[in-house]
Design a protein around this motif. Structure first.
Motif, PDB file in Angstrom:
ATOM      1  N   ILE A   1       0.837  -1.206   0.000  1.00  0.00           N
ATOM      2  CA  ILE A   1       0.000   0.000   0.000  1.00  0.00           C
ATOM      3  C   ILE A   1       0.870   1.253   0.000  1.00  0.00           C
ATOM      4  N   ILE A   2       1.919   1.238   0.805  1.00  0.00           N
ATOM      5  CA  ILE A   2       2.802   2.408   0.914  1.00  0.00           C
ATOM      6  C   ILE A   2       3.578   2.625  -0.380  1.00  0.00           C
ATOM      7  N   LEU A   3       4.168   1.559  -0.910  1.00  0.00           N
ATOM      8  CA  LEU A   3       5.006   1.691  -2.109  1.00  0.00           C
ATOM      9  C   LEU A   3       4.184   2.092  -3.331  1.00  0.00           C
ATOM     10  N   PHE A   4       3.013   1.490  -3.494  1.00  0.00           N
ATOM     11  CA  PHE A   4       2.197   1.788  -4.670  1.00  0.00           C
ATOM     12  C   PHE A   4       1.619   3.205  -4.623  1.00  0.00           C
ATOM     13  N   ALA A   5       1.553   3.791  -3.430  1.00  0.00           N
ATOM     14  CA  ALA A   5       1.000   5.146  -3.299  1.00  0.00           C
ATOM     15  C   ALA A   5       2.019   6.226  -3.646  1.00  0.00           C
ATOM     16  N   ILE A   6       3.278   5.861  -3.723  1.00  0.00           N
ATOM     17  CA  ILE A   6       4.333   6.846  -4.009  1.00  0.00           C
ATOM     18  C   ILE A   6       4.392   7.111  -5.512  1.00  0.00           C
ATOM     19  N   PRO A   7       4.333   8.374  -5.933  1.00  0.00           N
ATOM     20  CA  PRO A   7       4.474   8.691  -7.369  1.00  0.00           C
ATOM     21  C   PRO A   7       5.942   8.618  -7.794  1.00  0.00           C
TER      22      PRO A   7
ATOM     23  N   GLN B   1       2.556   5.678 -17.272  1.00  0.00           N
ATOM     24  CA  GLN B   1       2.932   4.327 -17.681  1.00  0.00           C
ATOM     25  C   GLN B   1       4.284   3.928 -17.102  1.00  0.00           C
ATOM     26  N   LEU B   2       5.202   4.883 -17.011  1.00  0.00           N
ATOM     27  CA  LEU B   2       6.484   4.598 -16.366  1.00  0.00           C
ATOM     28  C   LEU B   2       6.276   4.325 -14.881  1.00  0.00           C
ATOM     29  N   ASN B   3       5.391   5.084 -14.267  1.00  0.00           N
ATOM     30  CA  ASN B   3       5.071   4.855 -12.854  1.00  0.00           C
ATOM     31  C   ASN B   3       4.467   3.467 -12.658  1.00  0.00           C
ATOM     32  N   LEU B   4       3.623   3.054 -13.601  1.00  0.00           N
ATOM     33  CA  LEU B   4       3.043   1.711 -13.547  1.00  0.00           C
ATOM     34  C   LEU B   4       4.133   0.651 -13.645  1.00  0.00           C
ATOM     35  N   PHE B   5       5.084   0.855 -14.537  1.00  0.00           N
ATOM     36  CA  PHE B   5       6.163  -0.120 -14.704  1.00  0.00           C
ATOM     37  C   PHE B   5       7.017  -0.224 -13.438  1.00  0.00           C
ATOM     38  N   ILE B   6       7.321   0.909 -12.827  1.00  0.00           N
ATOM     39  CA  ILE B   6       8.120   0.890 -11.590  1.00  0.00           C
ATOM     40  C   ILE B   6       7.361   0.164 -10.483  1.00  0.00           C
ATOM     41  N   ASN B   7       6.075   0.435 -10.390  1.00  0.00           N
ATOM     42  CA  ASN B   7       5.275  -0.252  -9.376  1.00  0.00           C
ATOM     43  C   ASN B   7       5.161  -1.744  -9.666  1.00  0.00           C
ATOM     44  N   PHE B   8       5.184  -2.098 -10.946  1.00  0.00           N
ATOM     45  CA  PHE B   8       5.176  -3.521 -11.299  1.00  0.00           C
ATOM     46  C   PHE B   8       6.455  -4.197 -10.808  1.00  0.00           C
ATOM     47  N   LEU B   9       7.569  -3.489 -10.900  1.00  0.00           N
ATOM     48  CA  LEU B   9       8.819  -4.036 -10.369  1.00  0.00           C
ATOM     49  C   LEU B   9       8.737  -4.193  -8.852  1.00  0.00           C
ATOM     50  N   TRP B  10       8.111  -3.214  -8.187  1.00  0.00           N
ATOM     51  CA  TRP B  10       7.903  -3.342  -6.741  1.00  0.00           C
ATOM     52  C   TRP B  10       7.001  -4.538  -6.436  1.00  0.00           C
ATOM     53  N   LEU B  11       5.998  -4.734  -7.273  1.00  0.00           N
ATOM     54  CA  LEU B  11       5.102  -5.881  -7.082  1.00  0.00           C
ATOM     55  C   LEU B  11       5.885  -7.190  -7.154  1.00  0.00           C
ATOM     56  N   LEU B  12       6.743  -7.311  -8.149  1.00  0.00           N
ATOM     57  CA  LEU B  12       7.554  -8.524  -8.281  1.00  0.00           C
ATOM     58  C   LEU B  12       8.493  -8.687  -7.090  1.00  0.00           C
TER      59      LEU B  12
ATOM     60  N   PHE C   1      -2.092  -7.865  -5.517  1.00  0.00           N
ATOM     61  CA  PHE C   1      -2.271  -7.478  -6.920  1.00  0.00           C
ATOM     62  C   PHE C   1      -3.457  -6.533  -7.071  1.00  0.00           C
ATOM     63  N   GLU C   2      -4.512  -6.758  -6.305  1.00  0.00           N
ATOM     64  CA  GLU C   2      -5.652  -5.841  -6.359  1.00  0.00           C
ATOM     65  C   GLU C   2      -5.233  -4.434  -5.945  1.00  0.00           C
ATOM     66  N   LEU C   3      -4.403  -4.336  -4.924  1.00  0.00           N
ATOM     67  CA  LEU C   3      -3.903  -3.024  -4.498  1.00  0.00           C
ATOM     68  C   LEU C   3      -3.024  -2.399  -5.575  1.00  0.00           C
ATOM     69  N   PHE C   4      -2.222  -3.216  -6.228  1.00  0.00           N
ATOM     70  CA  PHE C   4      -1.409  -2.732  -7.350  1.00  0.00           C
ATOM     71  C   PHE C   4      -2.301  -2.178  -8.454  1.00  0.00           C
ATOM     72  N   PHE C   5      -3.380  -2.878  -8.732  1.00  0.00           N
ATOM     73  CA  PHE C   5      -4.307  -2.425  -9.774  1.00  0.00           C
ATOM     74  C   PHE C   5      -4.938  -1.087  -9.391  1.00  0.00           C
ATOM     75  N   ILE C   6      -5.391  -0.970  -8.154  1.00  0.00           N
ATOM     76  CA  ILE C   6      -6.101   0.231  -7.709  1.00  0.00           C
ATOM     77  C   ILE C   6      -5.173   1.435  -7.622  1.00  0.00           C
ATOM     78  N   GLU C   7      -3.971   1.233  -7.089  1.00  0.00           N
ATOM     79  CA  GLU C   7      -3.078   2.363  -6.834  1.00  0.00           C
ATOM     80  C   GLU C   7      -2.176   2.707  -8.011  1.00  0.00           C
ATOM     81  N   ALA C   8      -1.795   1.711  -8.794  1.00  0.00           N
ATOM     82  CA  ALA C   8      -0.816   1.956  -9.854  1.00  0.00           C
ATOM     83  C   ALA C   8      -1.418   1.891 -11.253  1.00  0.00           C
TER      84      ALA C   8
END
Length: 305
Positions: free
Chosen positions: A33-39, A45-56, A111-118
């Motif tokens: 929740i904390i990581l995905f909320a950070i811009p 789209q770049l922000n989405l990619f970075i958050n995807f790396l955090w997800l992994l 993953f749901e949080l990733f979807f909502i926040e990122a």
């Protein structure tokens, strides 16, 4: 070899292991929740990619924790380190399969949080690959509304009078025509696919504990046909079965085929997801109770007829 504690007739040891494991996984969820909320970048789209790396990275940590637990505490019934009776009585830690089932549940939540926040920005998808469009169009084509009843509809879009979306969308057709429906249908598809997985994982993790907490006492499959006065037990089980069946149907429909009842409202924001998490968390438990009760009636019928 794991040395199990003496059987005390309770499931304390299993519950302690489960609580501690769930607590650690909840910390990973909080981290997400904390990581995905950070811009991380101005480009969405770049922000989405970075958050995807955090997800992994979070998934990597979660499975490292699962591997560590299984190596040091977990067991398999096939290896003989824990007596099966102790396992059924709750005097054992989580099995390897139970641990991975618990991890799967939290991975879906994260993953749901990733979807909502990122993946979402102002309730719009920031990245729509062709396969996402295909899913959205398939869901829209197979959506029933009050004015459009598809013969093979998968989901039903009804904006109830008490639904907060009623202030924006007068009916289901207006909802489906809106741009907001793209993200909503995509998220609803994800829950449509993952909710059965969550129920199966819940059953694997909590099945024995639910029996120990009282399900065995009301399970018609446990009724002894030679027991005098067992007709009272049968009647009691019958009256308990009726509300459980309604809970089973209601929980299943709300979490899958009627997305506006819970799923779409949960994806509006992280706060909305957290507010409705309790309901989404308990729905599989009611379903498991109902499944055990219905299977118990099957056992009862086989033993009596």
């Amino acid at each position: 070899m794991i040395e199990p504690e003496q059987n005390t007739g309770t499931s304390v040891r299993f519950e302690v292991h489960l609580f501690l494991c769930a607590l650690v996984l909840a910390l990973f969820l909080l981290l997400a929740i904390i990581l995905f909320a950070i811009p991380w970048a101005k480009n969405l789209q770049l922000n989405l990619f970075i958050n995807f790396l955090w997800l992994l990275a979070i998934y990597k940590l979660i499975f490292f924790f699962a591997h560590y637990y299984n190596k040091n505490f977990g067991f398999s019934l096939q290896d003989g380190t824990i007596d099966e009776e102790d396992y059924r009585n709750g005097d054992a830690p989580l099995t390897h399969a139970q641990m991975y089932a618990l991890v799967t549940i939290f991975c879906i939540y994260i993953f749901e949080l990733f979807f909502i926040e990122a993946w979402l920005h102002k309730l719009q998808l920031v990245w729509r690959p062709f396969w996402a469009d295909a899913i959205i169009n398939w869901m829209r084509d197979n959506a029933d509304t009050l004015s459009n009843n598809n013969k093979w509809g998968i989901i039903t879009i009804i904006v109830g009078s008490d639904n907060p979306l009623k202030r924006v969308f007068p009916d289901g057709d207006a909802f489906l025509r809106s741009s907001f429906s793209n993200a909503a249908l995509f998220f609803s598809f994800f829950r449509l696919v993952t909710f059965p997985v969550i129920v199966a994982c819940y059953y694997k993790v909590l099945g024995n504990m639910i029996d120990g907490l009282g399900m065995d006492a009301i399970n018609p499959g446990k009724i002894n046909p030679r027991e005098l006065g067992n007709h009272k037990h049968v009647l009691w089980c019958f009256f308990l079965t009726i509300p459980l069946i309604f809970m089973f149907i209601g929980a299943t429909l709300m979490c899958t085929l009627f997305p506006l009842a819970l799923n779409v409202l949960s994806m509006i924001s992280v706060n909305a997801w957290l507010e409705r998490f309790g309901l989404y968390f308990t729905c599989p438990i009611f379903i498991i109770f109902a499944m055990k009760m219905m299977y118990g009636w099957r056992q009862y019928a086989k033993s009596h007829y």
